[in-house]
Design a protein around this motif. Structure first.
Motif, mmCIF file in Angstrom:
data_model
loop_
_atom_site.group_PDB
_atom_site.id
_atom_site.type_symbol
_atom_site.label_atom_id
_atom_site.label_comp_id
_atom_site.label_asym_id
_atom_site.label_seq_id
_atom_site.Cartn_x
_atom_site.Cartn_y
_atom_site.Cartn_z
ATOM 1 N N LYS A 31 -8.943 -0.937 -7.009
ATOM 2 C CA LYS A 31 -9.506 0.066 -6.320
ATOM 3 C C LYS A 31 -9.602 0.330 -4.753
ATOM 4 O O LYS A 31 -10.329 1.303 -4.186
ATOM 5 C CB LYS A 31 -11.255 -0.142 -6.881
ATOM 6 C CG LYS A 31 -10.755 -0.398 -8.556
ATOM 7 C CD LYS A 31 -12.213 -0.636 -9.321
ATOM 8 C CE LYS A 31 -11.949 -0.542 -10.116
ATOM 9 N NZ LYS A 31 -13.216 -1.118 -11.430
ATOM 10 N N ARG A 32 -9.529 -0.371 -3.169
ATOM 11 C CA ARG A 32 -9.608 -0.723 -1.922
ATOM 12 C C ARG A 32 -8.136 -0.057 -1.446
ATOM 13 O O ARG A 32 -6.648 0.370 -1.475
ATOM 14 C CB ARG A 32 -9.785 -2.235 -2.156
ATOM 15 C CG ARG A 32 -10.935 -2.765 -2.249
ATOM 16 C CD ARG A 32 -11.543 -3.590 -1.587
ATOM 17 N NE ARG A 32 -12.349 -4.969 -2.289
ATOM 18 C CZ ARG A 32 -13.229 -5.811 -1.205
ATOM 19 N NH1 ARG A 32 -12.256 -6.074 -0.255
ATOM 20 N NH2 ARG A 32 -14.259 -6.748 -1.658
ATOM 21 N N ARG A 33 -9.057 0.606 0.054
ATOM 22 C CA ARG A 33 -7.550 0.397 1.133
ATOM 23 C C ARG A 33 -7.589 -0.644 1.580
ATOM 24 O O ARG A 33 -8.168 -1.040 1.666
ATOM 25 C CB ARG A 33 -7.638 1.870 1.648
ATOM 26 C CG ARG A 33 -8.384 2.903 0.750
ATOM 27 C CD ARG A 33 -9.154 4.674 0.845
ATOM 28 N NE ARG A 33 -7.758 4.997 1.949
ATOM 29 C CZ ARG A 33 -7.414 4.950 3.102
ATOM 30 N NH1 ARG A 33 -9.021 4.446 3.840
ATOM 31 N NH2 ARG A 33 -6.434 5.303 3.819
ATOM 32 N N SER B 109 0.910 -1.567 -0.488
ATOM 33 C CA SER B 109 0.089 -0.186 -0.120
ATOM 34 C C SER B 109 1.011 1.589 -0.014
ATOM 35 O O SER B 109 2.022 1.158 0.729
ATOM 36 C CB SER B 109 -1.220 -0.136 1.316
ATOM 37 O OG SER B 109 0.032 0.604 2.485
ATOM 38 N N ASN C 164 -3.540 3.321 0.494
ATOM 39 C CA ASN C 164 -4.343 2.757 -0.821
ATOM 40 C C ASN C 164 -3.737 1.423 -1.378
ATOM 41 O O ASN C 164 -2.241 1.444 -1.462
ATOM 42 C CB ASN C 164 -4.546 3.464 -2.184
ATOM 43 C CG ASN C 164 -4.992 5.028 -1.216
ATOM 44 O OD1 ASN C 164 -6.062 5.117 -1.416
ATOM 45 N ND2 ASN C 164 -4.330 5.971 -1.484
ATOM 46 N N THR D 49 -1.483 -0.551 -3.595
ATOM 47 C CA THR D 49 -0.887 -0.232 -5.016
ATOM 48 C C THR D 49 -0.229 -1.287 -6.285
ATOM 49 O O THR D 49 -0.325 -1.367 -7.251
ATOM 50 C CB THR D 49 -0.074 0.863 -4.610
ATOM 51 O OG1 THR D 49 0.951 0.199 -3.750
ATOM 52 C CG2 THR D 49 -0.593 2.155 -4.646
ATOM 53 N N ASP E 94 -10.854 -0.589 4.193
ATOM 54 C CA ASP E 94 -12.218 -0.498 3.579
ATOM 55 C C ASP E 94 -13.133 -1.133 4.940
ATOM 56 O O ASP E 94 -12.807 -2.186 5.423
ATOM 57 C CB ASP E 94 -12.442 -0.476 2.512
ATOM 58 C CG ASP E 94 -11.295 0.369 1.666
ATOM 59 O OD1 ASP E 94 -11.586 1.172 2.268
ATOM 60 O OD2 ASP E 94 -11.650 0.117 0.177
#
Length: 424
Positions: free
Chosen positions: A321-323, A295, A300, A302, A326
């Motif tokens: 698209k995720r963190r 991340s 985020n 990556t 989330d």
């Protein structure tokens, strides 16, 4: 002629003539600062002590004349215009005086000409001063350009409009391995061909190199340039990578081409090393038996590898698209309760800036299947990076533990049943 301030030195032994000169110039609008001398000694002393805009001298003085005054002027202050005013000077003498450097002469019986002669003399002096300044600036520029040319870290070649190398510097010799004597006078494309790698040289001819190079040079407009990178095999049998920058320039109304050659061998080798390191990293990343997710500092995601996608049950496209914190993640503790976001190993590693090891949790996939994983997360000490998270699939281990637990419970129940039977 305006209100021009004028610092004037008058060499005149007849006082009324001096006053007449001052009157005519004052009437013409000049604001005068006058120094009056009437002999050679005073004249020389005035020139040593002060500076003047113009000198007006009588031709004949006791023991002295305008030729002597002009000579002293040219030795002391050659930039100051010198005008002779006389009532006795002949035409031949006047011409000789002008040849030696006087701006002009004015007859005393025509004093009305004096203001115009003074103006012309001042204009000429101003023009000469500007010309001298331009020459000095040009000379300074040439000295600076020569210094840059000779001491540049880049190789520099100057090529005429026929493609012949007319000037080069020491750095070009170091890059090409060729002496200046071999470079100057050679056609640029001959040198290009000579420096080609053996494989390239076998596939092209010198005429092909000439045609390509010469056409490109001639097609360049004054505001265009060519920039290219290429490997060369120099005269010392060293392979070097060179970045060429070529642009047209004009010198004394003739078109030339300036070629700047930069040795980028170290940069290319570093790029190659980086490329190899990246390939090794990607190979390790993709073939690693554990799931890996990376991340940024904001959490985020990556990067992730294939094992991570399989364990998490989410495609790489969806993962990116995720963190890491989330609400879409559905993680459970070992006791089956829902794990809050702040307890995720990845979130803790990012917020606490420390390594979080061996956290067991269950991932509820979109298919409702539960995969048990052991997670370790650690901060990445690089700008713009967050954490690296590794996942080890322990589902089979958890199933084995559950079977063992069930077996133990079943055995315990059997023992209790046996003891109750024996006891009766």
């Amino acid at each position: 002629m305006g209100d021009t301030k004028l610092k004037l030195l008058i060499l005149e032994d007849v006082l009324p003539d001096m006053e007449l000169t001052v009157w005519h110039l004052t009437e013409a609008g000049y604001q005068l600062d006058v120094t009056h001398v009437d002999n050679e000694l005073a004249y020389s002393g005035a020139l040593r002590k002060d500076t003047f805009d113009i000198i007006i001298s009588d031709f004949n003085l006791p023991g002295f004349d305008a030729f002597g005054a002009l000579e002293i002027c040219q030795k002391t202050c050659p930039e100051v215009p010198f005008i002779c005013v006389s009532g006795t000077i002949g035409e031949e003498t006047a011409v000789e005086l002008i040849k030696k450097g006087a701006i002009d002469y004015v007859l005393k019986d025509r004093p009305a000409r004096l203001p115009f002669t003074v103006k012309r003399a001042l204009d000429e002096a101003k023009e000469k001063a500007a010309h001298r300044k331009s020459e000095e600036e040009l000379r300074d520029s040439e000295i600076q350009l020569k210094a840059v040319f000779e001491h540049s870290n880049d190789g520099i070649l100057l090529i005429d409009n026929e493609g012949v190398i007319v000037k080069t510097n020491r750095q070009t010799e170091l890059i090409t391995g060729l002496d200046k004597d071999k470079l100057i006078g050679s056609y640029f494309w001959d040198i290009q061909y000579q420096l080609l790698l053996a494989d390239y040289r076998q596939s092209v001819s010198i005429d092909m190199i000439k045609e390509m190079t010469y056409k490109r040079l001639l097609s360049l407009s004054d505001d265009e340039f060519i920039k290219q990178e290429s490997p060369i095999l120099n005269a010392n049998n060293e392979i070097k990578y060179v970045e060429d920058y070529v642009c047209p320039i004009h010198i004394h109304n003739k078109r030339y081409y300036l070629v700047s050659q930069r040795d980028i061998t170290e940069r290319k080798e570093a790029e190659e090393s980086q490329h190899i390191a990246f390939i090794k990293y990607k190979t390790l990343f993709e073939s690693f038996p554990l799931g890996v997710t990376i991340s940024d500092r904001k959490g985020n995601i990556t990067e992730s590898n294939l094992v991570a996608e399989q364990l998490l049950g989410i495609s790489d496209e969806e993962l990116l698209k995720r963190r890491i914190g989330d609400d879409e993640w559905k993680l459970i503790r070992t006791d089956g309760s829902l794990m809050p976001n702040e307890d995720y190993a990845s979130v803790r590693a990012l917020t606490e800036n420390r390594k979080i090891e061996n956290v067991e949790m269950g991932i509820v996939k979109p298919s409702s299947e539960v995969v048990w994983i052991n997670v370790t997360a650690a901060p990445i000490p690089l700008d713009d990076y967050g954490v690296i998270i590794t996942y080890n699939d322990i589902t089979q281990k958890k199933k084995a533990e559950e079977l063992l637990k069930q077996s133990e419970q079943h055995l315990l129940a059997k023992n209790l049943q046996y003891e109750s039977v024996v006891g009766t």
